[in-house]
Design a protein around this motif. Structure first.
Motif, PDB file in Angstrom:
ATOM      1  N   ASN A  48       0.820  -1.215   0.000  1.00 42.29           N
ATOM      2  CA  ASN A  48       0.000   0.000   0.000  1.00 42.29           C
ATOM      3  C   ASN A  48       0.851   1.261   0.000  1.00 42.29           C
ATOM      4  O   ASN A  48       0.561   2.214  -0.733  1.00 42.29           O
ATOM      5  CB  ASN A  48      -0.948   0.007   1.194  1.00 42.29           C
ATOM      6  CG  ASN A  48      -2.048  -1.021   1.066  1.00 42.29           C
ATOM      7  OD1 ASN A  48      -2.319  -1.528  -0.007  1.00 42.29           O
ATOM      8  ND2 ASN A  48      -2.667  -1.334   2.183  1.00 42.29           N
ATOM      9  N   ASP A  49       1.904   1.283   0.813  1.00 44.49           N
ATOM     10  CA  ASP A  49       2.781   2.453   0.868  1.00 44.49           C
ATOM     11  C   ASP A  49       3.430   2.715  -0.486  1.00 44.49           C
ATOM     12  O   ASP A  49       3.547   3.870  -0.910  1.00 44.49           O
ATOM     13  CB  ASP A  49       3.853   2.284   1.944  1.00 44.49           C
ATOM     14  CG  ASP A  49       3.305   2.368   3.358  1.00 44.49           C
ATOM     15  OD1 ASP A  49       2.147   2.829   3.534  1.00 44.49           O
ATOM     16  OD2 ASP A  49       4.033   1.978   4.290  1.00 44.49           O
ATOM     17  N   PHE A  51       2.275   1.742  -3.523  1.00 44.64           N
ATOM     18  CA  PHE A  51       1.250   2.198  -4.471  1.00 44.64           C
ATOM     19  C   PHE A  51       0.787   3.622  -4.159  1.00 44.64           C
ATOM     20  O   PHE A  51       0.466   4.384  -5.058  1.00 44.64           O
ATOM     21  CB  PHE A  51       0.043   1.254  -4.480  1.00 44.64           C
ATOM     22  CG  PHE A  51       0.247   0.006  -5.293  1.00 44.64           C
ATOM     23  CD1 PHE A  51       0.916   0.028  -6.501  1.00 44.64           C
ATOM     24  CD2 PHE A  51      -0.264  -1.204  -4.855  1.00 44.64           C
ATOM     25  CE1 PHE A  51       1.093  -1.125  -7.254  1.00 44.64           C
ATOM     26  CE2 PHE A  51      -0.104  -2.362  -5.599  1.00 44.64           C
ATOM     27  CZ  PHE A  51       0.580  -2.323  -6.798  1.00 44.64           C
ATOM     28  N   ARG A  52       0.768   3.981  -2.889  1.00 45.55           N
ATOM     29  CA  ARG A  52       0.320   5.318  -2.500  1.00 45.55           C
ATOM     30  C   ARG A  52       1.225   6.413  -3.071  1.00 45.55           C
ATOM     31  O   ARG A  52       0.805   7.553  -3.220  1.00 45.55           O
ATOM     32  CB  ARG A  52       0.236   5.427  -0.977  1.00 45.55           C
ATOM     33  CG  ARG A  52      -0.599   6.610  -0.513  1.00 45.55           C
ATOM     34  CD  ARG A  52      -0.907   6.580   0.984  1.00 45.55           C
ATOM     35  NE  ARG A  52      -1.901   5.534   1.281  1.00 45.55           N
ATOM     36  CZ  ARG A  52      -1.643   4.407   1.956  1.00 45.55           C
ATOM     37  NH1 ARG A  52      -0.454   4.178   2.444  1.00 45.55           N
ATOM     38  NH2 ARG A  52      -2.590   3.523   2.178  1.00 45.55           N
ATOM     39  N   HIS A  55      -0.772   6.644  -6.474  1.00 49.83           N
ATOM     40  CA  HIS A  55      -2.239   6.746  -6.540  1.00 49.83           C
ATOM     41  C   HIS A  55      -2.825   6.422  -5.168  1.00 49.83           C
ATOM     42  O   HIS A  55      -2.282   5.600  -4.433  1.00 49.83           O
ATOM     43  CB  HIS A  55      -2.779   5.773  -7.589  1.00 49.83           C
ATOM     44  CG  HIS A  55      -4.178   6.049  -8.021  1.00 49.83           C
ATOM     45  ND1 HIS A  55      -5.258   5.505  -7.392  1.00 49.83           N
ATOM     46  CD2 HIS A  55      -4.673   6.800  -9.032  1.00 49.83           C
ATOM     47  CE1 HIS A  55      -6.373   5.916  -7.998  1.00 49.83           C
ATOM     48  NE2 HIS A  55      -6.032   6.702  -9.002  1.00 49.83           N
ATOM     49  N   ASP A  56      -3.947   7.048  -4.847  1.00 47.97           N
ATOM     50  CA  ASP A  56      -4.560   6.841  -3.533  1.00 47.97           C
ATOM     51  C   ASP A  56      -5.381   5.557  -3.413  1.00 47.97           C
ATOM     52  O   ASP A  56      -5.588   5.069  -2.306  1.00 47.97           O
ATOM     53  CB  ASP A  56      -5.441   8.036  -3.161  1.00 47.97           C
ATOM     54  CG  ASP A  56      -4.606   9.274  -2.874  1.00 47.97           C
ATOM     55  OD1 ASP A  56      -3.441   9.127  -2.431  1.00 47.97           O
ATOM     56  OD2 ASP A  56      -5.104  10.385  -3.104  1.00 47.97           O
ATOM     57  N   ASP A  57      -5.857   5.003  -4.519  1.00 41.99           N
ATOM     58  CA  ASP A  57      -6.667   3.780  -4.454  1.00 41.99           C
ATOM     59  C   ASP A  57      -5.755   2.556  -4.454  1.00 41.99           C
ATOM     60  O   ASP A  57      -5.658   1.818  -5.434  1.00 41.99           O
ATOM     61  CB  ASP A  57      -7.673   3.727  -5.602  1.00 41.99           C
ATOM     62  CG  ASP A  57      -8.733   2.666  -5.392  1.00 41.99           C
ATOM     63  OD1 ASP A  57      -8.596   1.843  -4.459  1.00 41.99           O
ATOM     64  OD2 ASP A  57      -9.716   2.655  -6.165  1.00 41.99           O
ATOM     65  N   THR A  58      -5.089   2.356  -3.325  1.00 38.82           N
ATOM     66  CA  THR A  58      -4.127   1.259  -3.222  1.00 38.82           C
ATOM     67  C   THR A  58      -4.809  -0.108  -3.276  1.00 38.82           C
ATOM     68  O   THR A  58      -4.245  -1.044  -3.831  1.00 38.82           O
ATOM     69  CB  THR A  58      -3.311   1.377  -1.924  1.00 38.82           C
ATOM     70  OG1 THR A  58      -4.191   1.315  -0.810  1.00 38.82           O
ATOM     71  CG2 THR A  58      -2.518   2.673  -1.900  1.00 38.82           C
ATOM     72  N   ARG A  62      -3.693  -3.013  -5.855  1.00 37.71           N
ATOM     73  CA  ARG A  62      -3.266  -4.296  -5.286  1.00 37.71           C
ATOM     74  C   ARG A  62      -4.124  -5.438  -5.822  1.00 37.71           C
ATOM     75  O   ARG A  62      -3.617  -6.471  -6.265  1.00 37.71           O
ATOM     76  CB  ARG A  62      -3.344  -4.217  -3.757  1.00 37.71           C
ATOM     77  CG  ARG A  62      -2.675  -5.350  -3.035  1.00 37.71           C
ATOM     78  CD  ARG A  62      -2.781  -5.193  -1.518  1.00 37.71           C
ATOM     79  NE  ARG A  62      -4.169  -5.265  -1.086  1.00 37.71           N
ATOM     80  CZ  ARG A  62      -4.840  -4.262  -0.523  1.00 37.71           C
ATOM     81  NH1 ARG A  62      -4.267  -3.099  -0.316  1.00 37.71           N
ATOM     82  NH2 ARG A  62      -6.087  -4.421  -0.154  1.00 37.71           N
TER      83      ARG A  62
END
Length: 87
Positions: A48-49, A51-52, A55-58, A62
């Motif tokens: 998540n970190d 991908f963040r 973009h915010d929609d991790t 994923r």
């Protein structure tokens, strides 16, 4: 970065996740190639970190990566590994 993906980015951030599966897969291959090593496991938080940063929609990124076979989630859901893509 593949040329047809440049329109999905602004200032280093992903502005939209492509709807077309072929383009989305190309994007996911690019992201997994640049964000994750093949020789280690990642926790969900680490995924998540990473991908963040783009973009915010991790959760969507994923999930798409797992569905497309680019990331493999361990049975217990505790860790993920990158899979080499054929692109």
């Amino acid at each position: 970065m593949p040329r047809r993906l440049t329109g999905f980015f602004a200032h280093g951030r992903l502005t939209a996740i492509p709807v077309r599966p072929v383009v989305r897969h190309e994007l996911l291959v690019h992201l997994t190639d640049t964000l994750f090593d093949t020789d280690r496991s990642y926790s969900e938080r680490e995924i998540n970190d990473a991908f963040r940063t783009v973009h915010d929609d991790t959760a969507a990124l994923r999930r798409y990566c797992v569905t497309d076979g680019l990331l493999v989630r361990e049975r217990d859901g505790g860790s993920y590994r990158r899979v080499l893509a054929d692109a």
